[in-house]
Design an enzyme around this catalytic site. Structure first.
Site, short mmCIF file in Angstrom:
data_model
loop_
_atom_site.label_atom_id
_atom_site.label_comp_id
_atom_site.label_asym_id
_atom_site.label_seq_id
_atom_site.Cartn_x
_atom_site.Cartn_y
_atom_site.Cartn_z
N VAL A 1 0.84 -1.20 0.00
CA VAL A 1 0.00 0.00 0.00
C VAL A 1 0.87 1.25 0.00
O VAL A 1 0.63 2.19 -0.77
CB VAL A 1 -0.96 0.00 1.20
CG1 VAL A 1 -1.75 1.30 1.25
CG2 VAL A 1 -1.91 -1.18 1.12
N ASP A 2 1.89 1.28 0.85
CA ASP A 2 2.79 2.43 0.87
C ASP A 2 3.50 2.61 -0.47
O ASP A 2 3.59 3.72 -1.00
CB ASP A 2 3.84 2.26 1.96
CG ASP A 2 3.33 2.64 3.35
OD1 ASP A 2 2.35 3.40 3.42
OD2 ASP A 2 3.90 2.17 4.34
N ILE A 3 4.02 1.51 -1.01
CA ILE A 3 4.75 1.60 -2.27
C ILE A 3 3.81 1.99 -3.42
O ILE A 3 4.13 2.85 -4.24
CB ILE A 3 5.46 0.27 -2.56
CG1 ILE A 3 6.60 0.07 -1.55
CG2 ILE A 3 6.01 0.24 -3.99
CD1 ILE A 3 7.28 -1.28 -1.65
#
Length: 423
Positions: free
Chosen positions: A191-193
């Site tokens: 999700v962050d990436i």
């Protein structure tokens, strides 16, 4: 650049080696980014901008980006986690709780093109740095990108977001892992990436549009929204069929055979996307009769008879050497690959050939994946130590040595200890 500012001096330009050994600027040379973000989504976004030539000023709080302490492993006082998302940047540490600290941000924004932050909604407004009421009028060409957890409005609006929690809340965990073990967090912070990738794409779109209108704009990129958008094909399946997507382990919910298989000496993954590939696979494996079986005649039939299909291939593949079979299948146009661990992948000859492991001093990291033919990206600088460039950046912003000394003595600005000792 913001306005028609002159090109910044060459010492900070991103240069990439060409085949003949010459150096040239990256495609985003002349773009200045003020990066107030921490952890991963925002820093990953700005690292990509930096890789392609943007000047990125990483503004850290007095205690630094918390990922500096997320280790071991550490090297040269830097954690691997921090190093993976912060190369090609310069670091300055500023206490934004102090009015003079916020004034420094306004100095940096005078010739900046992009501001990236991931503070909670309303934080910049509280500090007198809100986009709608301050920055838009003062810096009309500025592109502001706000990476948030859940967005600024809605039932969850304003709440902080964390990768694993968002994976849980958006259904990503429910479709990952072995069905018998229940929901599983994806091993990489997807999700962050993914949010970093989407944020970078949005920033570039806004800069492109600015070339037509002459105006910047505000961008909001919530982790929650990005996670929902990346849940393919499960979200599309659910919206069309109304059925609840379930975890399929290493298998694909829509395609068979698309799974991992045991061989005599390791695991092999097959990703058979059409009937032609399936027929070639069966031919290579010595199973010419299998495509003629009505149960396996097309993907819909194979999907309906997944267990039988898996059994036929498993009995055959367990007799093969995965490492010898991989090149044979690839040369035949059959998508297949040995399942390797991370170290094996990083040491693979193709990884090395593609320049996907790079070194700058003691820093080692992954390479720049997007290849631009005339203005390639480059890894030119190791991730910065905390406050490494504080004095340098303040001097470039027009502050005198006496002013810089006063700000550091008042702890409004922090310097790297080694720099302070030698100044």
């Amino acid at each position: 650049m913001a306005g028609d500012q002159p090109a910044r001096h060459d010492s900070r330009r991103c240069v990439a080696p060409l085949s003949g050994g010459a150096l040239m600027a990256g495609s985003l040379d002349g773009i200045k980014v003020v990066d107030l973000s921490r952890v991963l989504g925002g820093p990953y976004c700005t690292q990509m901008l930096a890789d392609h030539g943007a000047e990125v000023i990483k503004v850290e709080p007095p205690l630094g980006d918390e990922t500096r302490s997320w280790g071991p492993p550490f090297n040269d006082e830097l954690s691997a986690y921090f190093s993976g998302a912060n190369r090609n940047k310069r670091s300055i540490a500023i206490d934004l709780q102090q009015p003079e600290g916020r004034d420094l941000i306004l100095r940096f924004l005078q010739d900046a093109d992009v501001l990236v932050h991931n503070f909670k909604s309303g934080t910049l407004e509280k500090w007198g740095l809100g986009y709608a009421d301050v920055l838009r009028a003062r810096f009309p060409r500025l592109v502001l990108c706000h990476v948030t957890g859940f967005g600024s409005d809605g039932p969850l609006g304003g709440f902080p977001g964390y990768d694993a929690v968002v994976q849980a809340m958006t259904g990503l965990m429910s479709i990952n892992g072995n069905p018998s073990e229940g929901p599983t967090r994806m091993g990489t912070p997807i999700v962050d990436i993914g949010t970093g990738l989407i944020a970078c794409n949005a920033i570039l779109a806004a800069l492109l549009e600015r070339g037509r209108s002459g105006l910047g704009q505000a961008i909001e990129v919530p982790l929650y929204d990005c996670a929902i958008s990346m849940m393919h094909p499960q979200a599309a399946n659910s919206l069309m069929s109304g059925q609840i997507p379930m975890a399929t382990g290493n298998g694909h919910p829509n395609i068979v055979p698309y799974d991992m298989f045991e061989t005599s000496n390791g695991k092999l993954y097959l990703a058979i996307g059409n009937n032609g590939q399936f027929a070639k696979l069966c031919d290579v494996l010595g199973l010419p009769e299998v495509p003629c079986d009505p149960r396996f005649a097309d993907n819909a039939a194979r999907l309906a008879h997944r267990s039988e299909m898996t059994e036929v291939l498993s009995e055959c593949l367990v007799q093969h050497d995965a490492f010898k079979l991989e090149p044979v299948l690839l040369k035949a146009g059959i998508p297949a690959g040995v399942v390797r661990n991370v170290n094996e992948a990083l040491e693979h000859p193709h990884t090395r050939h593609r320049g996907m492991v790079v070194s700058v001093g003691t820093y080692r990291g992954t390479g720049v994946p997007a290849r631009l033919s005339r203005t390639p990206g480059a890894v030119r600088a190791a991730p910065p130590r905390f406050g490494q460039h504080s004095r340098e950046l303040l001097s470039e912003a027009g502050l005198t040595e006496a002013e810089i000394d006063r700000l550091t003595q008042a702890n409004i600005v922090r310097e790297e200890p080694r720099m302070r000792e030698t100044t």
